[in-house]
Design an enzyme around this catalytic site. Structure first.
Site, PDB file in Angstrom:
ATOM      1  N   GLU A 163      34.862  43.232  54.594  1.00  0.00           N
ATOM      2  CA  GLU A 163      34.228  43.556  55.871  1.00  0.00           C
ATOM      3  C   GLU A 163      32.742  43.347  55.656  1.00  0.00           C
ATOM      4  O   GLU A 163      32.136  44.031  54.816  1.00  0.00           O
ATOM      5  CB  GLU A 163      34.536  45.018  56.167  1.00  0.00           C
ATOM      6  CG  GLU A 163      34.457  45.375  57.623  1.00  0.00           C
ATOM      7  CD  GLU A 163      34.649  46.869  57.761  1.00  0.00           C
ATOM      8  OE1 GLU A 163      35.718  47.365  57.384  1.00  0.00           O
ATOM      9  OE2 GLU A 163      33.702  47.535  58.206  1.00  0.00           O
TER      10      GLU A 163
ATOM     11  N   CYS B 246      26.356  47.682  59.886  1.00  0.00           N
ATOM     12  CA  CYS B 246      26.720  46.272  60.082  1.00  0.00           C
ATOM     13  C   CYS B 246      27.006  45.994  61.546  1.00  0.00           C
ATOM     14  O   CYS B 246      26.893  44.868  62.013  1.00  0.00           O
ATOM     15  CB  CYS B 246      27.882  45.851  59.187  1.00  0.00           C
ATOM     16  SG  CYS B 246      29.232  46.980  59.174  1.00  0.00           S
TER      17      CYS B 246
END
Ligand code: FAD
Length: 905
Positions: free
Chosen positions: A647, A681
């Site tokens: 990820e 993120c």
């Protein structure tokens, strides 16, 4: 709406048949009509004239004018609202004087006419007068807002006019009481004869009666008289949602409409009894409630007008009050919004919700199928349970929702303050350099042996994880303190992170039980076929510092829930959080040999773990660059092909068209870009605003960013904390220094103090929020992991050096070309446009008309595609499958002889 792509005339539907211009004109006319229904006039001068005109036919009405507008985002907004309130008070006062003096010349500063309750007055919203009217900014509110409100009060007091502070959201209540207290003390000192200051109070709040007792005690303490408006409350749906989103222990408002009605009557009783200090103003359109008020007052020997007044909203309850006002003793004050259509929306939405709700009196009155008995049904009956699930039970039988904390409530803040004062961060041993070499020579099974754990029935493993979740919830203050000090989280972010970790534990426990049941497959008779999932072996979990608890726990819990062994390597910057999490899991019952914590740098220790023989899988969250290094390392290994779940980051965009509501965009952009100092993120990196609204949005955005407080995160008022370390700071601040054109840095005061009693922590590596314009999406080619927001202006047709062309299709293409695909925000009031854009763009998480951070486990499974990650999404129904191997089991049930099943049939 026309500039950005809705040029009509073609296509089906109304637009196609009538043409865009006709539809737009008709819509604008409809909005104007709606506005006229609920807004008295566009200016205060016109409003006071209209009020006088209405009084000619109905002498016993008064008005409380409300200058439309609320929720200032910037100081400039707040200044403008202040001026409009001030101007309104002077205008109302002069009008009253003119009525008395028939137009003589008057000194604006010496306005003094009707007694407080007899004339027109004003209602104000504190959220309009300060850009940060929030409990966490109490010091600023008391120092900056109180003097401003007092200036308005002084004008109102001189004019003997009623000035009421409107009631807003529940989490502002205690702050509003502090403001009231401060104002009362000033009234006592400067205008003790004035009894026109007032506060609106909401009966739908479960603490409404305590509130009335408290307000009366404030008035008595200062020896002043107040005029208090009792309302039922206009933010009911928003309060329910906030309680659910924040996982609060209960709703702050009643959940049965008739409980609100009962509360209203109980509050009426209290207000009438407090008539030594309070002149009650009952604001309702409900005939039943009005009748009850009259009866209650009559029983106490109190008269309408002399001892209380009734109130209604302009445009509502007209029919009911036509009847009520037949009694000449009754006086009614009309709450009369004043302003232009541009400022109407928030108010209009509340009124439309109210008029449209089935439970609402005005709605039922207009519905001919509702008989009088139903309409006037006594509310005096009790329900034993909430009318819908409490926040904790939001996910039904599948799992318990994580509990949150409401820091607006002092009792909920106290445990965190205490945890911060007593926090001692444990030193976490790291793997030494020579050990790294020895790791390389060994198999991963030398670190972890998970046999017993994997043989445990899935339900037992799930129970262990649930126990860990409960323990984590109990230890919320200690974990929050750790996150604040080790990872520079703000208190609010820390709570959200602990909740996410709790949710991961419970969600994966439930998911493992769901997916790990054998599935019977169809086949020929005499044969039993089943498919079942099994753990793959030992997983290496490598997690980042930006969510040192939530992502760490999510990875580990997924590995464990499916029966795997786990070696967890946290980020170098946040080992103490990881160690505390692992201790908690061990205490809950995860065997020590099934879960091992290994700390050290990624380049050495992380790389060594990935390279060890026997690794069944790697789960990694971090940069795209490191994910690629891990991927190559795994590919280079001998033996089985090892799965990698990665990820990674993104260059996340938010698209704003010309129909979007600027306030909503600014709230969403500020949260998405600057919360956690932009170190998420999912954070917003580039805001793409249609050129038609760009100037307004950008100005408001800068104003809102300028109101953020940066600094020490162990203080309630801080919005933006430090970057994680000096290296991160150098990277981000170096980038900012390189920006030359159109750069705005929101350099507000630096918060250097701590929560009382807490030792000061570091305020190094602080980067204030930065906003900068670029001319095209392609000008941003890498993720800047900090509080830096880029803005692109866009239009349909050809672009130029300042504005990106190509419209929405061009934006979608540019986003896809960048190659990342994590989060996307869309702000528009055109639903079809939002869904079409979401379909065009290859990103993992799309958020429409809200912020784009804070994905909730099981609600918004999180993860991207392309350069942003491999999937499957964390916290989603497909995640655990990747941690499992599959096995089919085929048993020939006729091996022992005949086919009993067939014969029995
Ligand atoms: P009713 O139909 O009897 O009551 C409707 C109210 O019940 C809803 O507004 C809601 O509060 C409540 N309700 C609806 N469903 C449920 C449910 N399932 N469970 C529990 N409760 C439910 N509101 C503010 O918040 N702040 C203010 O400052 C304010 N100022 C006002 C000033 C005036 C003069 C007036 C008339 C109203 C004001 N209001 C204010 C709005 C007010 O709160 C009510 O929304 C409105 O008056 C409707 O109440 P009602 O008694 O007329 O109607």
């Amino acid at each position: 709406f026309l500039p950005d792509g809705t040029n009509g005339g073609s296509g089906g539907g109304l637009l196609g048949r009538l043409g865009a211009n006709t539809v737009v004109l008709a819509t604008m006319r409809a909005v104007a009509l709606l506005g006229k229904q609920f807004v008295l006039a566009e200016s205060i001068e016109a409003a006071t004239a209209e009020a006088s005109a209405q009084r000619r036919t109905q002498p016993n009405v008064r008005f409380s004018f409300d200058m439309l507008g609320e929720g200032a985002r910037t100081q400039a907004d707040a200044d403008a609202y202040f001026e409009s309130y001030k101007n309104a008070i002077i205008c109302i006062a002069l009008k009253s004087m003119n009525t008395v003096t028939k137009g003589q010349n008057v000194d604006k500063n010496d306005v003094h006419v009707p007694p407080d309750a007899a004339g027109d007055g004003i209602s104000i919203k504190l959220s309009a007068l300060h850009p940060r009217y929030e409990w966490s900014q109490r010091d600023r509110v008391m120092a900056e807002l109180v003097p401003r409100v007092w200036e308005l009060c002084e004008l109102a007091a001189k004019a003997r006019m009623n000035l009421t502070i409107d009631a807003e959201e529940v989490d502002r209540l205690e702050l509003s009481l502090d403001v009231l207290d401060a104002l009362c003390s000033k009234v006592a000192a400067s205008h003790p004869q004035w009894r026109g200051l007032g506060l609106a109070m909401q009966a739908y709040q479960t603490r409404a009666m305590d509130l009335i007792a408290h307000v009366a005690s404030i008035a008595r303490k200062h020896g002043v008289g107040l005029m208090c408006r009792l309302v039922k409350g206009a933010y009911w749906d928003a309060e329910i949602k906030r309680a659910q989103v924040e996982g609060l222990p209960h709703y702050p408002v009643f959940t049965h409409k008739h409980h609100t009605d009962i509360s209203y009557l109980a509050c009426t009783h209290m207000l009438l009894a407090a008539n030594d200090v309070i002149y009650p103003q009952f604001a309702t359109h409900n005939a039943s409630t009005i009748a009850a008020i009259a009866q209650l007052a009559h029983a106490k020997g109190l008269q309408p007008g002399a001892h209380y007044e009734l109130q209604r909203l302009h445009g509502m309850g007209t029919g009911v009050y036509r009847e009520v006002l037949r009694d000449p003793r009754v006086s009614c004050r009309i709450y009369a919004p004043v302003g232009s259509h541009r400022d109407l929306l928030a108010y209009l939405v509340r009124r439309l919700l109210e008029n449209g709700a089935n439970a609402s009196f005005v709605h039922q009155l207009a519905d001919e199928s509702v008989g009088v008995d139903t309409l006037l049904l006594s509310p005096l009956r009790m329900e034993s349970a909430s009318s819908f699930a409490l926040p904790r039970d939001l996910f039904g039988a599948s799992r318990v929702n994580s509990a949150g904390l409401d820091f607006a409530v002092a009792e909920m803040r106290a445990p965190l303050s205490e945890a911060l004062t007593t926090l001692a961060i444990a030193k976490v041993p790291r793997v030494a350099d020579f050990d790294v070499k020895s790791l390389l020579g060994r198999g991963i099974h030398s670190l972890v042996s998970y046999q017993k754990w994997s043989e445990m029935p899935v339900s037992q493993r799930a129970e262990v994880l649930r126990k860990a979740a409960d323990a984590l919830e109990t230890a919320m203050p200690e974990f929050c303190a750790l996150l604040i000090v080790e990872a520079f989280k703000t208190p609010g972010d820390a709570v959200a992170e602990v909740r996410e970790a709790v949710d991961f534990l419970r969600y994966y426990a439930a998911e493992s039980e769901r997916i790990m049941q054998p599935i019977a497959l169809p086949g020929p008779t005499g044969e039993a076929n089943t498919l079942r999932l099994k753990p793959r072996g030992v997983w290496v979990c490598i997690s980042p510092w930006n969510f040192p608890l939530a992502i760490f726990m999510g990875q580990v819990a997924a590995g464990l829930a499916t029966g795997n062994g786990v070696v967890a390597k946290p980020a170098e910057q946040t080992p103490a959080v990881a160690q505390a999490a692992v201790e908690l899991l061990h205490k809950a019952g995860v065997p020590r040999d099934a879960l091992k914590l290994v700390c050290g740098p990624g380049e050495t220790v992380g790389a060594a773990l990935v390279g060890m023989a026997g690794v069944a899988g790697v789960v990694f969250t971090g940069s795209t660059g490191v994910a690629k290094i891990i991927n190559r390392a795994l590919a280079a290994k001998d033996g089985p092909i090892v799965p990698l779940i990665a990820e990674t980051g993104g260059i996340n965009a938010m698209i704003v068209d010309s129909s979007a509501l600027p306030e909503q965009v600014v709230d969403a952009a500020v949260q998405s870009a600057f919360k956690s100092a932009g170190q998420r993120c999912s954070a917003l990196r580039v805001l793409c605003v249609h050129e038609a609204v760009a100037d307004r949005v950008i100005d408001m955005l800068k104003g809102a960013a300028a109101e953020l407080r940066v600094g020490q995160t162990s203080h309630w008022s801080t919005d933006v904390g430090a970057l994680i370390d000096a290296e991160a700071f150098e990277g981000v601040s170096g980038y900012v220094k390189g920006l030359t054109d159109k750069v705005f840095t929101a350099n507000r005061s630096l918060v250097t103090e701590s929560i009382e009693g807490v030792a000061i922590h570091s305020v190094a590596n602080i980067q204030a929020p930065v906003i900068t314009e670029i001319s095209h999406l392609r000008d941003l080619s890498r993720e800047i992991f900090g509080p830096v927001l880029h803005i692109v202006r866009w239009r349909d047709g050809e672009g130029d050096a300042q504005v990106m062309g190509g419209g929405l299709d061009g934006l979608a293409q540019a986003i896809n070309t960048q190659g990342y695909g994590l989060t996307l925000g869309i702000h528009t009031r055109i639903d079809s446009r939002a869904t079409r854009f979401a379909e065009q763009v290859h990103v993992g998480n799309v958020y429409i008309n809200r912020n784009m951070i804070g994905a909730v486990v099981g609600v918004q499974p999180f993860g991207g595609e392309a350069l942003s990650g491999t999937g499957p999404k964390a916290g989603g129904p497909h995640y655990l499958l990747r941690f499992c191997g599959e096995q089919t089991l085929t048993i020939n049930t006729t091996a022992a002889g005949g086919n009993v099943q067939l014969l029995a049939g």
